[in-house]
Design an enzyme around this catalytic site. Structure first.
Site, short mmCIF file in Angstrom:
data_model
loop_
_atom_site.label_atom_id
_atom_site.label_comp_id
_atom_site.label_asym_id
_atom_site.label_seq_id
_atom_site.Cartn_x
_atom_site.Cartn_y
_atom_site.Cartn_z
N SER A 188 14.26 22.13 -14.72
CA SER A 188 13.11 23.10 -14.99
C SER A 188 13.48 24.37 -15.42
CB SER A 188 12.56 23.41 -13.38
OG SER A 188 11.78 24.49 -13.49
N LYS A 228 15.52 21.83 -9.74
CA LYS A 228 14.86 20.58 -10.13
C LYS A 228 15.69 19.67 -11.10
CE LYS A 228 10.80 19.86 -9.75
NZ LYS A 228 10.00 20.56 -10.89
N HIS A 249 0.77 -1.09 -0.23
CA HIS A 249 0.14 0.16 0.11
C HIS A 249 0.80 1.33 -0.05
CE1 HIS A 249 -3.53 -2.63 1.20
NE2 HIS A 249 -2.62 -3.26 1.75
N GLU A 293 8.59 9.21 -16.74
CA GLU A 293 7.39 9.78 -17.13
C GLU A 293 6.74 9.89 -18.51
OE1 GLU A 293 7.64 13.51 -13.62
OE2 GLU A 293 7.85 13.90 -15.76
#
Length: 463
Positions: free
Chosen positions: A282, A288, A161, A295
């Site tokens: 970024s 970043k 979980h 992704e």
């Protein structure tokens, strides 16, 4: 507006070519030109067989074979002009062959149909993709084996979980993906073996009256045997569906892994650092480092799933044998194959380049009361308590630690004995995460000993 140009490839039945709309919907050359190499390979094998059986003269056969090599050279060199009016790769190749060698080109199609021709071309293409798929999977599995070997005894949290469950090892987690992609490898090999029957010679649907040798063409093209039923041979697209099914399951595995890499590389986890080659920055936030490759893999998977559903939907209502609907089989498979191979290559690069943060993994391994099960097992094993009672006692100790703002190993012996008086000092031996993972020696367990055994087993299996 009607296209008045006669299309001689249709033969005498149609005096004029289809109009612009019909031409656009009927043509497949825009995508099936990817089958050029397979189409010419199949035609050369068919020509050799026609000559061997005496159906075609040696002189004509040689002219056809040489002409086909010229056509292939033109296609590979980029000088070949594809024509939408000629519909597909088969008719484009045959028309150009006729322009090169003249009348003998018309004998190439003896004893076959575009129906068995396209089924053969497509099977050859999918078979090539399965071979590339297999190679990519083996490469990816080796990347995981490298990670597992390096961190066979590095501790980290195991999750259920997405909550801390029990300590495991980094090597064990990496080997879980070896098993997953190993099943994909097995499916690829099964699919390839099952699909390796030649449709060539089934002709339009009923076979042919010419004395062809289907065993010869099957052998020449690397098939195990000719397909046994001509009706099935021209209408079967199970091989494409099985490729998409196998690709979809593998893609799902890639997506699960991509999700973990996104989570693990976040500032909140810091379990791994992805290389700059598979990350981006970024435009306004200099701190970043975005896991864009992971992704994008996660997103591209939807295209593979979609292709699987699309082709299943195309095939579900088709009577035997060939219907023009089946022209819609290729674009889905081409797109899925392209995206699958790209995703596998990117994931292989990420896995090989990523660095696991051993310190962060170990710090997280001991958090969240991850050794609670070890405590319960100790109560059963040492004190002889029923597991349900041990579970209850452990729950009470977890609640106590939570109230004190500490973890289980930080509770004093007096704290523990206040819940159950027979708990002794030796309980602390099982509360350390390293002791916990070392104790999981059952087959398939997370003990470094078991992990290294599995690494050795897979290395041997992949030789």
């Amino acid at each position: 507006m009607t296209n008045k140009t006669s299309n001689q490839m249709w033969g005498g039945r149609f005096a004029a070519g289809p109009d612009a709309i019909m031409e656009a919907i009927n043509a497949s050359i825009g995508f099936d030109k990817r089958l050029a190499a397979q189409d010419i390979e199949g035609s050369r094998a068919h020509t050799a067989m026609l000559a061997s059986t005496g159906i075609l003269s040696d002189k004509d056969a040689e002219a056809i074979r040489e002409g086909l090599l010229t056509v292939l050279s033109e296609i590979e060199g980029g000088s070949f002009e594809f024509s939408t009016a000629l519909e597909d790769i088969h008719m484009n190749v045959e028309a150009r062959l006729k322009a090169i060698i003249g009348e003998p080109a018309g004998r190439l199609h003896t004893g076959r149909s575009r129906n068995d021709q396209v089924a053969t071309d497509f099977k050859l293409w999918v078979r090539d993709q399965l071979d590339a798929f297999e190679e990519a999977l083996v490469t990816l599995i080796h990347a995981f084996l490298g990670q597992a070997e390096q961190g066979a005894d590095w501790v980290m949290p195991g999750f259920t979980h997405l909550q801390t469950a029990q300590p495991v090892t980094w090597g064990h987690h990496m080997m879980a993906y070896v098993e997953m992609f190993g099943r994909d490898l097995s499916r690829v090999r099964d699919a390839r073996a099952r699909m390796n029957e030649s449709p060539l010679g089934a002709a339009a649907l009923a076979g042919t009256s010419f004395p062809i040798d289907r065993d010869m063409t099957a052998k020449e093209l690397g098939f195990d045997r000719p397909a046994a039923n001509s009706l099935d041979a021209v209408s079967d697209r199970d091989f494409a569906l099985e490729f998409l099914n196998t690709a979809s399951i593998c893609a799902m595995h890639l997506s699960r892994l991509a999700e973990e890499l996104v989570i693990w590389s976040s500032a909140q986890f810091r379990f791994v650092a992805l290389s700059d080659r598979f990350s981006t920055g970024s435009s306004i936030m200099p701190q970043k480092k975005n896991p864009d490759a992971a992704e994008l893999i996660r997103a591209k998977i939807g295209r593979i799933f979609g292709a699987n559903v699309a082709l299943m939907t195309v095939m579900k209502g088709l009577p035997l044998t060939y219907s023009k609907d089946m022209q819609e089989d290729k674009e889905q498979v081409f797109d899925a194959a392209d995206n699958l191979m790209l995703a596998l290559a990117a994931m292989n690069g990420m896995v090989r380049d990523m660095s696991a943060n051993r310190e962060s993994l170990e710090a997280a391994a001991g958090s969240g009361f991850s050794t609670a099960t070890d405590l319960a097992d100790w109560l059963v094993r040492v004190l002889g308590l029923p597991f349900r009672e041990a579970h209850h006692i452990t729950g009470a100790l977890v609640a106590m630690a939570e109230a004190k703002g500490c973890d289980l190993p930080e509770l004093s012996l007096a704290d523990m004995q206040s819940v159950h008086g027979e708990i002794s000092e030796s309980v602390y031996d099982v509360l350390g995460v390293h002791n916990s993972v070392a104790s999981r020696t059952s087959y398939g367990g997370t003990s470094p000993v078991r992990v290294r055994e599995q690494i050795a087993r897979w290395k041997e299996a992949l030789k």
